[in-house]
Design a protein around this motif. Structure first.
Motif, PDB file in Angstrom:
ATOM      1  N   PRO A  57      87.605  26.668  21.822  1.00 45.89           N
ATOM      2  CA  PRO A  57      86.168  26.575  21.558  1.00 45.89           C
ATOM      3  C   PRO A  57      85.440  26.074  22.800  1.00 45.89           C
ATOM      4  O   PRO A  57      85.794  25.028  23.362  1.00 45.89           O
ATOM      5  CB  PRO A  57      86.078  25.558  20.415  1.00 45.89           C
ATOM      6  CG  PRO A  57      87.339  24.754  20.517  1.00 45.89           C
ATOM      7  CD  PRO A  57      88.391  25.680  21.063  1.00 45.89           C
ATOM      8  N   LEU A  58      84.443  26.813  23.238  1.00 48.74           N
ATOM      9  CA  LEU A  58      83.745  26.444  24.450  1.00 48.74           C
ATOM     10  C   LEU A  58      82.334  27.000  24.430  1.00 48.74           C
ATOM     11  O   LEU A  58      81.986  27.854  23.617  1.00 48.74           O
ATOM     12  CB  LEU A  58      84.509  26.927  25.696  1.00 48.74           C
ATOM     13  CG  LEU A  58      84.900  28.412  25.777  1.00 48.74           C
ATOM     14  CD1 LEU A  58      83.736  29.294  26.234  1.00 48.74           C
ATOM     15  CD2 LEU A  58      86.071  28.602  26.748  1.00 48.74           C
ATOM     16  N   ALA A  59      81.511  26.496  25.342  1.00 50.88           N
ATOM     17  CA  ALA A  59      80.181  27.022  25.583  1.00 50.88           C
ATOM     18  C   ALA A  59      80.086  27.383  27.056  1.00 50.88           C
ATOM     19  O   ALA A  59      80.832  26.858  27.881  1.00 50.88           O
ATOM     20  CB  ALA A  59      79.116  25.991  25.202  1.00 50.88           C
ATOM     21  N   VAL A  60      79.177  28.285  27.385  1.00 52.25           N
ATOM     22  CA  VAL A  60      79.026  28.742  28.763  1.00 52.25           C
ATOM     23  C   VAL A  60      77.588  28.544  29.215  1.00 52.25           C
ATOM     24  O   VAL A  60      76.650  29.007  28.548  1.00 52.25           O
ATOM     25  CB  VAL A  60      79.416  30.228  28.904  1.00 52.25           C
ATOM     26  CG1 VAL A  60      79.147  30.712  30.332  1.00 52.25           C
ATOM     27  CG2 VAL A  60      80.880  30.443  28.542  1.00 52.25           C
ATOM     28  N   PHE A  61      77.420  27.866  30.346  1.00 48.60           N
ATOM     29  CA  PHE A  61      76.128  27.795  31.029  1.00 48.60           C
ATOM     30  C   PHE A  61      76.250  28.631  32.287  1.00 48.60           C
ATOM     31  O   PHE A  61      76.990  28.278  33.208  1.00 48.60           O
ATOM     32  CB  PHE A  61      75.770  26.347  31.382  1.00 48.60           C
ATOM     33  CG  PHE A  61      74.468  26.228  32.143  1.00 48.60           C
ATOM     34  CD1 PHE A  61      73.254  26.342  31.484  1.00 48.60           C
ATOM     35  CD2 PHE A  61      74.468  26.030  33.520  1.00 48.60           C
ATOM     36  CE1 PHE A  61      72.046  26.255  32.183  1.00 48.60           C
ATOM     37  CE2 PHE A  61      73.278  25.937  34.228  1.00 48.60           C
ATOM     38  CZ  PHE A  61      72.060  26.048  33.548  1.00 48.60           C
ATOM     39  N   ASP A  62      75.534  29.759  32.348  1.00 51.79           N
ATOM     40  CA  ASP A  62      75.714  30.709  33.445  1.00 51.79           C
ATOM     41  C   ASP A  62      74.452  30.866  34.294  1.00 51.79           C
ATOM     42  O   ASP A  62      74.266  31.878  34.970  1.00 51.79           O
ATOM     43  CB  ASP A  62      76.167  32.070  32.922  1.00 51.79           C
ATOM     44  CG  ASP A  62      75.186  32.692  31.941  1.00 51.79           C
ATOM     45  OD1 ASP A  62      74.060  32.160  31.804  1.00 51.79           O
ATOM     46  OD2 ASP A  62      75.539  33.704  31.309  1.00 51.79           O
ATOM     47  N   ALA A  75      69.069  21.598  31.467  1.00 54.31           N
ATOM     48  CA  ALA A  75      69.314  22.704  30.531  1.00 54.31           C
ATOM     49  C   ALA A  75      70.785  22.743  30.121  1.00 54.31           C
ATOM     50  O   ALA A  75      71.104  22.978  28.944  1.00 54.31           O
ATOM     51  CB  ALA A  75      68.905  24.020  31.180  1.00 54.31           C
ATOM     52  N   ALA A  76      71.674  22.512  31.063  1.00 56.42           N
ATOM     53  CA  ALA A  76      73.102  22.534  30.761  1.00 56.42           C
ATOM     54  C   ALA A  76      73.510  21.345  29.894  1.00 56.42           C
ATOM     55  O   ALA A  76      74.359  21.476  28.996  1.00 56.42           O
ATOM     56  CB  ALA A  76      73.903  22.553  32.052  1.00 56.42           C
ATOM     57  N   VAL A  77      72.909  20.183  30.144  1.00 54.26           N
ATOM     58  CA  VAL A  77      73.214  18.998  29.326  1.00 54.26           C
ATOM     59  C   VAL A  77      72.821  19.243  27.872  1.00 54.26           C
ATOM     60  O   VAL A  77      73.549  18.847  26.945  1.00 54.26           O
ATOM     61  CB  VAL A  77      72.503  17.749  29.892  1.00 54.26           C
ATOM     62  CG1 VAL A  77      72.549  16.595  28.887  1.00 54.26           C
ATOM     63  CG2 VAL A  77      73.162  17.316  31.200  1.00 54.26           C
ATOM     64  N   ALA A  78      71.695  19.904  27.651  1.00 53.64           N
ATOM     65  CA  ALA A  78      71.286  20.215  26.277  1.00 53.64           C
ATOM     66  C   ALA A  78      72.337  21.076  25.590  1.00 53.64           C
ATOM     67  O   ALA A  78      72.672  20.861  24.410  1.00 53.64           O
ATOM     68  CB  ALA A  78      69.925  20.919  26.293  1.00 53.64           C
ATOM     69  N   LEU A  79      72.886  22.048  26.315  1.00 51.23           N
ATOM     70  CA  LEU A  79      73.931  22.909  25.766  1.00 51.23           C
ATOM     71  C   LEU A  79      75.212  22.100  25.521  1.00 51.23           C
ATOM     72  O   LEU A  79      75.883  22.273  24.492  1.00 51.23           O
ATOM     73  CB  LEU A  79      74.195  24.052  26.744  1.00 51.23           C
ATOM     74  CG  LEU A  79      74.989  25.258  26.252  1.00 51.23           C
ATOM     75  CD1 LEU A  79      74.281  25.949  25.089  1.00 51.23           C
ATOM     76  CD2 LEU A  79      75.208  26.254  27.394  1.00 51.23           C
ATOM     77  N   TYR A  80      75.554  21.235  26.470  1.00 52.16           N
ATOM     78  CA  TYR A  80      76.745  20.377  26.361  1.00 52.16           C
ATOM     79  C   TYR A  80      76.689  19.547  25.076  1.00 52.16           C
ATOM     80  O   TYR A  80      77.662  19.479  24.310  1.00 52.16           O
ATOM     81  CB  TYR A  80      76.804  19.475  27.589  1.00 52.16           C
ATOM     82  CG  TYR A  80      78.014  18.577  27.710  1.00 52.16           C
ATOM     83  CD1 TYR A  80      79.107  18.957  28.486  1.00 52.16           C
ATOM     84  CD2 TYR A  80      78.044  17.336  27.093  1.00 52.16           C
ATOM     85  CE1 TYR A  80      80.213  18.121  28.624  1.00 52.16           C
ATOM     86  CE2 TYR A  80      79.142  16.493  27.220  1.00 52.16           C
ATOM     87  CZ  TYR A  80      80.221  16.886  27.996  1.00 52.16           C
ATOM     88  OH  TYR A  80      81.324  16.056  28.123  1.00 52.16           O
ATOM     89  N   LYS A  81      75.539  18.944  24.831  1.00 52.92           N
ATOM     90  CA  LYS A  81      75.406  18.074  23.656  1.00 52.92           C
ATOM     91  C   LYS A  81      75.317  18.885  22.369  1.00 52.92           C
ATOM     92  O   LYS A  81      75.880  18.493  21.335  1.00 52.92           O
ATOM     93  CB  LYS A  81      74.192  17.174  23.829  1.00 52.92           C
ATOM     94  CG  LYS A  81      74.370  16.153  24.943  1.00 52.92           C
ATOM     95  CD  LYS A  81      73.164  15.233  25.068  1.00 52.92           C
ATOM     96  CE  LYS A  81      73.429  14.152  26.118  1.00 52.92           C
ATOM     97  NZ  LYS A  81      72.270  13.232  26.278  1.00 52.92           N
ATOM     98  N   ALA A  82      74.635  20.030  22.418  1.00 54.60           N
ATOM     99  CA  ALA A  82      74.484  20.853  21.214  1.00 54.60           C
ATOM    100  C   ALA A  82      75.825  21.357  20.705  1.00 54.60           C
ATOM    101  O   ALA A  82      76.018  21.523  19.491  1.00 54.60           O
ATOM    102  CB  ALA A  82      73.555  22.025  21.501  1.00 54.60           C
TER     103      ALA A  82
END
Length: 378
Positions: A57-62, A75-82
């Motif tokens: 399970p992962l998320a990608v900030f590209d 923007a990436a931190v928001a994705l990290y926490k979400a």
């Protein structure tokens, strides 16, 4: 007192990206945020990394920009926490890795990013809470995969350094195969970045013989193979040697850098579209010439030792050899070709004097010294 520290766990071989799962397990990362940029994604290199961790399970900030910014970090931190992430995997060049280091701070520490900048006294404020990071470089340039520092353009426009041993990636996965598709111009610019790192850290006056040896060997490898890697991107030996030169330059960073980077950081903050490695290549001849009279350079015959590593007969040939190499690699002939004008000099000098690399140049530089270096590099 000299402080000497080496540094992190490095996996170095063609195909090393396959080791991502075992490194995640060793470090304890179960739900990573993968940090990359549009170019790495478009080239299919990101997918090679994702294929190595099927089912995780992962998320990608590209959306890392060419020069990472505080806005991108937010923007990436928001994705990290979400997504409830517990670590980071950076797949890309120095921009993606440095952006990930900014995320490692901002996702786990309170307050604005500038609070943790080196020039603001922020290094001691970065703690063990920093998110764990695995770095997978896709260029042979910055060596950020084994370094304790990151460069981020903060909201007020300054290009600032962030330095802490807590930012060193827990693992560096150096797979030269990931650089085989790197275009010639980017190969040349990032390669000269690596060479500049080896040269400038070797010129630093700090006492660190292991770093000197690593930097000098890295210079020899980089200088010998950069043309081959640029001319034929499929040359596996050249790609391996350039990735080693890049890694070695950054392993030696702990000695400090100097005027090349003070100027590049400052000018890159003024115009973020300028490539950092290209700027280093432009400034290096003038800075070598300026440093030649430094006491530590003279005492330890540092220019002669660099000349030997570069296959040159005389130390006085180094600056011209760098200019000739830049030309053979198809890099710009000087700053003017990049749109830099004398009207920008005052702002560049002001930023260079405030940069964290200014203090570790082997010869103190005055505003007029910087102006002369800029003029010679134009």
């Amino acid at each position: 007192m000299a402080f000497i520290n080496y540094v992190t766990q490095i996996q170095f071989e063609f195909g090393a990206v396959r080791l991502l799962p075992q490194e995640c397990q060793r470090i304890g990362i179960t739900r990573p945020l993968v940090v990359t940029d549009p170019g790495v994604k478009a080239a299919g290199v990101l997918q090679q990394a994702l294929d190595a961790v099927p089912g995780m399970p992962l998320a990608v900030f590209d959306q890392t920009p060419a020069n990472p910014t505080e806005a991108a970090v937010r923007a990436a931190v928001a994705l990290y926490k979400a997504h409830g992430c517990d670590g980071l995997i950076a797949v890309g060049g120095g921009s993606a890795i440095d952006c990930a280091k900014g995320i490692a701070i901002a996702a786990t520490h309170e307050g604005p990013l500038t609070h943790y900048a080196t020039i603001e006294g922020g290094s001691p404020r970065i703690t063990t809470a920093a998110a764990p990071l695995i770095a997978v470089p896709t260029t042979s340039g910055t060596g950020s995969e084994v370094a304790r520092g990151a460069i981020v353009i903060v909201d007020d426009g300054r290009k600032l350094g962030f330095h802490s041993w807590h930012l060193v990636p827990r693992a560096a996965i150096c797979d030269p195969g990931l650089t085989l598709s790197l275009p010639p111009q980017l190969t040349a610019a990032t390669g000269m970045d690596a060479i500049a790192h080896c040269m400038e850290t070797f010129m630093s006056a700090a006492f660190n013989p292991p770093a000197d040896g690593i930097a000098l060997d890295g210079l020899q490898r980089g200088w010998a193979y950069i043309e081959a890697a640029t001319r034929d991107g499929s040359d596996r030996e050249a790609r391996l040697q350039m990735m080693s030169a890049s890694m070695q330059g950054a392993l030696a960073f702990q000695k400090g850098l100097g005027c090349v980077h003070s100027l590049s950081h400052s000018l890159g903050g003024i115009n973020p579209r300028l490539h950092h490695g290209t700027l280093n290549a432009m400034f290096l001849p003038a800075v070598v010439r300026f440093n030649a009279q430094a006491d530590s350079i003279q005492k330890e015959r540092r220019l002669e030792r660099m000349a030997h590593a570069m296959g040159l007969a005389f130390a006085g040939d180094i600056s011209d050899a760098i200019r000739d190499m830049n030309a053979r690699l198809g890099l710009p002939t000087g700053l003017a070709a990049l749109g830099v004008t004398e009207s920008m000099f005052d702002d560049v000098i002001r930023g260079a004097l405030a940069d964290h690399c200014h203090a570790t140049n082997p010869r103190p530089a005055t505003p007029e010294d910087y102006r002369q270096m800029l003029t010679q590099s134009l």
